[in-house]
Design an enzyme around this catalytic site. Structure first.
Site, PDB file in Angstrom:
ATOM      1  N   TYR A  24       0.813  -1.224   0.000  1.00  0.00           N
ATOM      2  CA  TYR A  24       0.000   0.000   0.000  1.00  0.00           C
ATOM      3  C   TYR A  24       0.842   1.267   0.000  1.00  0.00           C
ATOM      4  O   TYR A  24       0.346   2.359   0.217  1.00  0.00           O
ATOM      5  CB  TYR A  24      -0.983  -0.016   1.194  1.00  0.00           C
ATOM      6  CG  TYR A  24      -1.609  -1.379   1.340  1.00  0.00           C
ATOM      7  CD1 TYR A  24      -2.249  -1.966   0.244  1.00  0.00           C
ATOM      8  CD2 TYR A  24      -1.506  -2.109   2.512  1.00  0.00           C
ATOM      9  CE1 TYR A  24      -2.769  -3.246   0.327  1.00  0.00           C
ATOM     10  CE2 TYR A  24      -2.038  -3.394   2.603  1.00  0.00           C
ATOM     11  CZ  TYR A  24      -2.657  -3.961   1.507  1.00  0.00           C
ATOM     12  OH  TYR A  24      -3.157  -5.219   1.587  1.00  0.00           O
ATOM     13  N   GLY A 182       5.332 -14.478  -3.979  1.00  0.00           N
ATOM     14  CA  GLY A 182       4.414 -15.135  -4.926  1.00  0.00           C
ATOM     15  C   GLY A 182       4.886 -16.511  -5.371  1.00  0.00           C
ATOM     16  O   GLY A 182       4.088 -17.328  -5.812  1.00  0.00           O
ATOM     17  N   LEU A 184       5.780 -19.063  -3.680  1.00  0.00           N
ATOM     18  CA  LEU A 184       5.242 -20.156  -2.873  1.00  0.00           C
ATOM     19  C   LEU A 184       3.707 -20.219  -2.909  1.00  0.00           C
ATOM     20  O   LEU A 184       3.091 -20.880  -2.089  1.00  0.00           O
ATOM     21  CB  LEU A 184       5.752 -20.037  -1.433  1.00  0.00           C
ATOM     22  CG  LEU A 184       7.240 -20.392  -1.285  1.00  0.00           C
ATOM     23  CD1 LEU A 184       7.800 -19.892   0.046  1.00  0.00           C
ATOM     24  CD2 LEU A 184       7.444 -21.903  -1.413  1.00  0.00           C
ATOM     25  N   THR A 185       3.122 -19.524  -3.894  1.00  0.00           N
ATOM     26  CA  THR A 185       1.677 -19.657  -4.106  1.00  0.00           C
ATOM     27  C   THR A 185       1.405 -20.642  -5.240  1.00  0.00           C
ATOM     28  O   THR A 185       0.260 -21.027  -5.477  1.00  0.00           O
ATOM     29  CB  THR A 185       1.035 -18.310  -4.505  1.00  0.00           C
ATOM     30  OG1 THR A 185       1.511 -17.951  -5.816  1.00  0.00           O
ATOM     31  CG2 THR A 185       1.392 -17.198  -3.537  1.00  0.00           C
TER      32      THR A 185
HETATM   33  N1  NAP Z   1      11.499  -5.708   7.123  1.00  0.00           N
HETATM   34  C1  NAP Z   1      11.814  -5.690   5.857  1.00  0.00           C
HETATM   35  O1  NAP Z   1      12.943  -5.346   5.475  1.00  0.00           O
HETATM   36  C2  NAP Z   1      10.800  -6.147   4.856  1.00  0.00           C
HETATM   37  C3  NAP Z   1      11.187  -6.467   3.551  1.00  0.00           C
HETATM   38  C4  NAP Z   1      10.211  -6.944   2.658  1.00  0.00           C
HETATM   39  C5  NAP Z   1       8.889  -7.050   3.054  1.00  0.00           C
HETATM   40  N2  NAP Z   1       8.541  -6.700   4.329  1.00  0.00           N
HETATM   41  C6  NAP Z   1       7.133  -6.828   4.796  1.00  0.00           C
HETATM   42  O2  NAP Z   1       6.647  -8.131   4.554  1.00  0.00           O
HETATM   43  C7  NAP Z   1       5.399  -8.081   3.864  1.00  0.00           C
HETATM   44  C8  NAP Z   1       5.245  -9.295   2.969  1.00  0.00           C
HETATM   45  O3  NAP Z   1       6.410  -9.491   2.164  1.00  0.00           O
HETATM   46  P1  NAP Z   1       6.423  -9.350   0.562  1.00  0.00           P
HETATM   47  O4  NAP Z   1       5.339  -8.476   0.104  1.00  0.00           O
HETATM   48  O5  NAP Z   1       7.825  -9.033   0.209  1.00  0.00           O
HETATM   49  O6  NAP Z   1       6.223 -10.860   0.063  1.00  0.00           O
HETATM   50  P2  NAP Z   1       5.096 -11.997   0.190  1.00  0.00           P
HETATM   51  O7  NAP Z   1       4.175 -11.706   1.296  1.00  0.00           O
HETATM   52  O8  NAP Z   1       5.849 -13.245   0.179  1.00  0.00           O
HETATM   53  O9  NAP Z   1       4.351 -11.869  -1.216  1.00  0.00           O
HETATM   54  C9  NAP Z   1       3.337 -10.937  -1.437  1.00  0.00           C
HETATM   55  C10 NAP Z   1       2.866 -11.037  -2.883  1.00  0.00           C
HETATM   56  O10 NAP Z   1       2.551 -12.383  -3.213  1.00  0.00           O
HETATM   57  C11 NAP Z   1       1.365 -12.422  -3.977  1.00  0.00           C
HETATM   58  N3  NAP Z   1       0.328 -13.132  -3.193  1.00  0.00           N
HETATM   59  C12 NAP Z   1       0.050 -12.977  -1.870  1.00  0.00           C
HETATM   60  N4  NAP Z   1      -0.933 -13.814  -1.498  1.00  0.00           N
HETATM   61  C13 NAP Z   1      -1.280 -14.506  -2.598  1.00  0.00           C
HETATM   62  C14 NAP Z   1      -2.227 -15.511  -2.841  1.00  0.00           C
HETATM   63  N5  NAP Z   1      -3.006 -15.990  -1.856  1.00  0.00           N
HETATM   64  N6  NAP Z   1      -2.347 -16.014  -4.098  1.00  0.00           N
HETATM   65  C15 NAP Z   1      -1.556 -15.567  -5.101  1.00  0.00           C
HETATM   66  N7  NAP Z   1      -0.622 -14.598  -4.926  1.00  0.00           N
HETATM   67  C16 NAP Z   1      -0.493 -14.067  -3.684  1.00  0.00           C
HETATM   68  C17 NAP Z   1       0.978 -10.990  -4.289  1.00  0.00           C
HETATM   69  O11 NAP Z   1       1.608 -10.632  -5.522  1.00  0.00           O
HETATM   70  P3  NAP Z   1       0.892  -9.614  -6.569  1.00  0.00           P
HETATM   71  O12 NAP Z   1       0.758  -8.326  -5.837  1.00  0.00           O
HETATM   72  O13 NAP Z   1       1.855  -9.566  -7.733  1.00  0.00           O
HETATM   73  O14 NAP Z   1      -0.418 -10.237  -6.927  1.00  0.00           O
HETATM   74  C18 NAP Z   1       1.595 -10.249  -3.123  1.00  0.00           C
HETATM   75  O15 NAP Z   1       1.864  -8.890  -3.429  1.00  0.00           O
HETATM   76  C19 NAP Z   1       5.443  -6.742   3.095  1.00  0.00           C
HETATM   77  O16 NAP Z   1       4.150  -6.271   2.818  1.00  0.00           O
HETATM   78  C20 NAP Z   1       6.197  -5.860   4.089  1.00  0.00           C
HETATM   79  O17 NAP Z   1       5.287  -5.335   5.035  1.00  0.00           O
HETATM   80  C21 NAP Z   1       9.477  -6.282   5.233  1.00  0.00           C
END
Ligand code: NAP
Length: 288
Positions: A24, A182, A184-185
């Site tokens: 977001y 994505g 692992l989906t």
């Molecule tokens: N502390 C840090 O340094 C750090 C670094 C990275 C992330 N984060 C946090 O961790 C959160 C999650 O990590 P992330 O966004 O990197 O990776 P993630 O949660 O592994 O992947 C999220 C993406 O996977 C896809 N997805 C999620 N659920 C799905 C489902 N049920 N079916 C199909 N596709 C699905 C979507 O892709 P699409 O949008 O392409 O559809 C989504 O944007 C972030 O929002 C952030 O708050 C923190």
């Protein structure tokens, strides 16, 4: 089933699955996802659509900044989020102009002013995490959590001592990128051509390549088999492994860009993988 879990050694109990909010924000604008979350929670509260107040976590970004900015910027965070207190405030990563002691002192002063409830870190090594915990103990607090990258295809926390130290000291591990953005989906294994729509940055971050799809095929096949056995989706199997393979130590914050993804992911709370299936996933993912 996956009941509420204690956050570190604090008096806060929360769901093993949260919602990541990176999705977001926009690239260059500070506070965008906090503003979005603030507006959405206010609206849901007005509509009386929330059973309980959501647990809100945010971070302070330390790179090229000194500890004084922790106290200077907190009121902006609270204003964006439209709340008086942030439940969990985290130091985003270990590099700062100030010593860790100075950063911890500033974080503790926010807790004393009731602007934050609990303190966590992110991307800290085992050694840095233990140091943060001991510094907080000097002020009568404990380190609530360390937010690190952890999933079936990225098991470094099990190898670099972070998970072991967290278990020993009662610190929660918050797993970010729990679905390897994505991978692992199962969606990229099912439609490899959809990789072309993914940004270069995301491809680099999560090694989203055709070669990776080939290498990880055995894991995908096992996730698919389990998905059919349990009647759950591949994402739900991947998330369930993450929140169950290490007892109560790990919470995960999958990101979602569509409502349907968030709905899919939260259902991962409603079943338990058997110990033998967890072990099988451990073995297959370790062999990739
Ligand atoms: N502390 C840090 O340094 C750090 C670094 C990275 C992330 N984060 C946090 O961790 C959160 C999650 O990590 P992330 O966004 O990197 O990776 P993630 O949660 O592994 O992947 C999220 C993406 O996977 C896809 N997805 C999620 N659920 C799905 C489902 N049920 N079916 C199909 N596709 C699905 C979507 O892709 P699409 O949008 O392409 O559809 C989504 O944007 C972030 O929002 C952030 O708050 C923190």
């Amino acid at each position: 089933m996956n009941k509420s879990r204690q956050l570190g050694q604090t008096d806060l109990y929360l769901s093993p699955l949260g919602l990541g909010t990176w999705q977001y924000s926009t690239k260059n604008s500070s506070g965008t996802s906090e503003t979005f979350i603030g507006e959405v929670t206010q609206r849901l509260q007005r509509e009386e659509a929330l059973a309980t107040n959501p647990f809100i976590a945010s971070k302070w970004f330390p790179l090229a900044r000194s500890a004084s900015s922790i106290t200077k910027t907190i009121d902006d965070r609270l204003e964006y989020l439209q709340i008086p207190t942030i439940d969990l405030y985290q130091i985003h990563q270990p590099t700062s102009r100030s010593s860790l002691r100075k950063q911890i002192e500033a974080m503790v002063s926010l807790a004393e002013q009731h602007k934050v409830k609990q303190i966590g870190v992110s991307n800290f090594s085992a050694k840095q995490m233990v140091k943060a915990h001991h510094l907080l103990q000097e002020y009568g607090m404990t380190l609530a959590s360390n937010q690190v990258k952890y999933n079936l295809l990225h098991r470094s926390p099990e190898k670099n001592g972070t998970l072991e130290a967290a278990k020993e000291l009662g610190i929660t591990i918050i797993a970010y990128s729990p679905l390897q953005q994505g991978l692992l989906t199962g969606r990229f294994h099912e439609q490899p051509e959809s990789l072309s729509k993914v940004s270069r940055f995301r491809k680099l971050q999560s090694n989203l390549t055709t070669k990776t799809l080939q290498r990880t095929e055995p894991l995908y096949q096992e996730l698919k088999r389990l998905s059919l056995n349990y009647g759950m989706t591949i994402s739900q199997i991947s998330l369930n492994w993450l929140i169950n393979a290490q007892g109560d130590t790990v919470l995960a914050i999958p990101g979602a860009s569509k409502i349907q993804q968030a709905q899919d992911n939260v259902e991962a709370l409603n079943f338990d993988l058997s110990n033998s299936d967890i072990e099988r996933l451990n073995r297959i993912s370790a062999g990739l």
